[in-house]
Each structure stands twice: as structure tokens, then as C-alpha cells.
Design a protein around this motif. Sequence first.
Motif, PDB file in Angstrom:
ATOM      1  N   ALA A  40      44.870  31.359  43.775  1.00 62.34           N
ATOM      2  CA  ALA A  40      45.668  32.572  43.814  1.00 62.34           C
ATOM      3  C   ALA A  40      45.081  33.668  42.931  1.00 62.34           C
ATOM      4  O   ALA A  40      45.414  34.831  43.070  1.00 62.34           O
ATOM      5  CB  ALA A  40      47.105  32.275  43.383  1.00 62.34           C
ATOM      6  N   VAL A  41      44.191  33.312  42.017  1.00 67.25           N
ATOM      7  CA  VAL A  41      43.608  34.271  41.092  1.00 67.25           C
ATOM      8  C   VAL A  41      42.664  35.209  41.827  1.00 67.25           C
ATOM      9  O   VAL A  41      41.828  34.774  42.607  1.00 67.25           O
ATOM     10  CB  VAL A  41      42.847  33.521  39.963  1.00 67.25           C
ATOM     11  N   ARG A  42      42.827  36.504  41.585  1.00 65.53           N
ATOM     12  CA  ARG A  42      41.968  37.500  42.223  1.00 65.53           C
ATOM     13  C   ARG A  42      41.032  38.178  41.238  1.00 65.53           C
ATOM     14  O   ARG A  42      39.994  38.701  41.631  1.00 65.53           O
ATOM     15  CB  ARG A  42      42.820  38.551  42.911  1.00 65.53           C
ATOM     16  N   PHE A  43      41.414  38.175  39.942  1.00 66.78           N
ATOM     17  CA  PHE A  43      40.606  38.861  38.939  1.00 66.78           C
ATOM     18  C   PHE A  43      40.406  37.951  37.726  1.00 66.78           C
ATOM     19  O   PHE A  43      41.321  37.250  37.323  1.00 66.78           O
ATOM     20  CB  PHE A  43      41.298  40.158  38.487  1.00 66.78           C
ATOM     21  N   ARG A  44      39.194  37.987  37.153  1.00 66.43           N
ATOM     22  CA  ARG A  44      38.885  37.161  35.983  1.00 66.43           C
ATOM     23  C   ARG A  44      37.899  37.923  35.105  1.00 66.43           C
ATOM     24  O   ARG A  44      36.969  38.541  35.602  1.00 66.43           O
ATOM     25  CB  ARG A  44      38.267  35.843  36.413  1.00 66.43           C
ATOM     26  N   ASP A  45      38.101  37.841  33.775  1.00 65.33           N
ATOM     27  CA  ASP A  45      37.150  38.470  32.867  1.00 65.33           C
ATOM     28  C   ASP A  45      36.228  37.412  32.271  1.00 65.33           C
ATOM     29  O   ASP A  45      36.352  36.219  32.564  1.00 65.33           O
ATOM     30  CB  ASP A  45      37.862  39.286  31.777  1.00 65.33           C
ATOM     31  N   ALA A  46      35.306  37.831  31.438  1.00 63.05           N
ATOM     32  CA  ALA A  46      34.321  36.922  30.865  1.00 63.05           C
ATOM     33  C   ALA A  46      34.943  35.913  29.910  1.00 63.05           C
ATOM     34  O   ALA A  46      34.377  34.851  29.674  1.00 63.05           O
ATOM     35  CB  ALA A  46      33.241  37.720  30.141  1.00 63.05           C
ATOM     36  N   SER A  47      36.115  36.219  29.380  1.00 62.23           N
ATOM     37  CA  SER A  47      36.785  35.293  28.461  1.00 62.23           C
ATOM     38  C   SER A  47      37.616  34.251  29.187  1.00 62.23           C
ATOM     39  O   SER A  47      38.202  33.376  28.560  1.00 62.23           O
ATOM     40  CB  SER A  47      37.705  36.072  27.514  1.00 62.23           C
ATOM     41  N   GLY A  48      37.708  34.350  30.506  1.00 65.81           N
ATOM     42  CA  GLY A  48      38.482  33.390  31.279  1.00 65.81           C
ATOM     43  C   GLY A  48      39.906  33.825  31.563  1.00 65.81           C
ATOM     44  O   GLY A  48      40.672  33.088  32.176  1.00 65.81           O
ATOM     45  N   ASN A  49      40.296  35.025  31.119  1.00 62.59           N
ATOM     46  CA  ASN A  49      41.625  35.534  31.442  1.00 62.59           C
ATOM     47  C   ASN A  49      41.691  35.833  32.931  1.00 62.59           C
ATOM     48  O   ASN A  49      40.720  36.316  33.513  1.00 62.59           O
ATOM     49  CB  ASN A  49      41.907  36.818  30.651  1.00 62.59           C
ATOM     50  N   THR A  50      42.825  35.535  33.545  1.00 66.50           N
ATOM     51  CA  THR A  50      42.956  35.729  34.984  1.00 66.50           C
ATOM     52  C   THR A  50      44.208  36.520  35.314  1.00 66.50           C
ATOM     53  O   THR A  50      45.140  36.604  34.520  1.00 66.50           O
ATOM     54  CB  THR A  50      43.023  34.372  35.712  1.00 66.50           C
ATOM     55  N   TRP A  51      44.199  37.090  36.530  1.00 63.87           N
ATOM     56  CA  TRP A  51      45.351  37.823  37.043  1.00 63.87           C
ATOM     57  C   TRP A  51      45.329  37.713  38.556  1.00 63.87           C
ATOM     58  O   TRP A  51      44.285  37.833  39.190  1.00 63.87           O
ATOM     59  CB  TRP A  51      45.284  39.284  36.604  1.00 63.87           C
TER      60      TRP A  51
END
Length: 113
Positions: A40-51
Motif C-alpha cells: 500500500a506504500v506509495r512514497f518512501r524516503d532514504a530513512s525508511g519512512n513511508t506514506w
Amino acid sequence: MDERKRESIVAYLRRRMAEFGIKPEDVATSIAADQERLQAVRFRDASGNTWDGKGAPPQWVVQAISAGQSLEHFAIDGASNRDPGKNTGADWRNDPFAGTRLATIRTEDISAA
């Protein structure tokens, strides 16, 4: 990993699972739930945070956008959806550190210090 080491780890994990009352089905259910959540995750940053892109954006997204980063940069499948002619990355022409020591420092210089 050699077979003896693997068997030793598996035996240790089985003992610990029995100690805490965890069944193999519980582990399988947890893994399946994690995989479903990650799909379900569409966005992720380099630190592993997702949205997942739904609801209010989390703080890391707000901060990144405020800093001038595009949301497409964090899209998990964004690499295939990007227009190759569209520049969505940083504009290095306006880099305040260009030509300074901060822009040219190498890892060898850091380890020698």
C-alpha cells in the motif's frame, strides 16, 4: 552460512518462540500483514519512512516539500512514471557549496583525519 550454523540458529529461534508462545502461523500472519502494508506504500524516503498518499502528509513529507523536493522523488514506482525530459531532482546550478571544500571532500580525507 554453513548448515550447522543455520540449524543452530533455527533451533534457537524455535526455543525462543516456544518460550514466548509464538506459533509459526503467528509469524506467517505477521509477515503477510507487513507485505500487505508495504504494497500500500506509495512514497518512501532514504530513512525508511513511508506514506500511502492518503490523508494528511506526514512530517517528513512536509519538510521535504518545504525544502524544495518534489513528491515524485519519493514515489516507489516513480522511476518508471517519470518523464525523462522533466527535471524533478535538485538544481545543482544553485548549489551554495559548489566549488568549496564541502563539495569536494572525499571519504579518504575524512578517514585520514
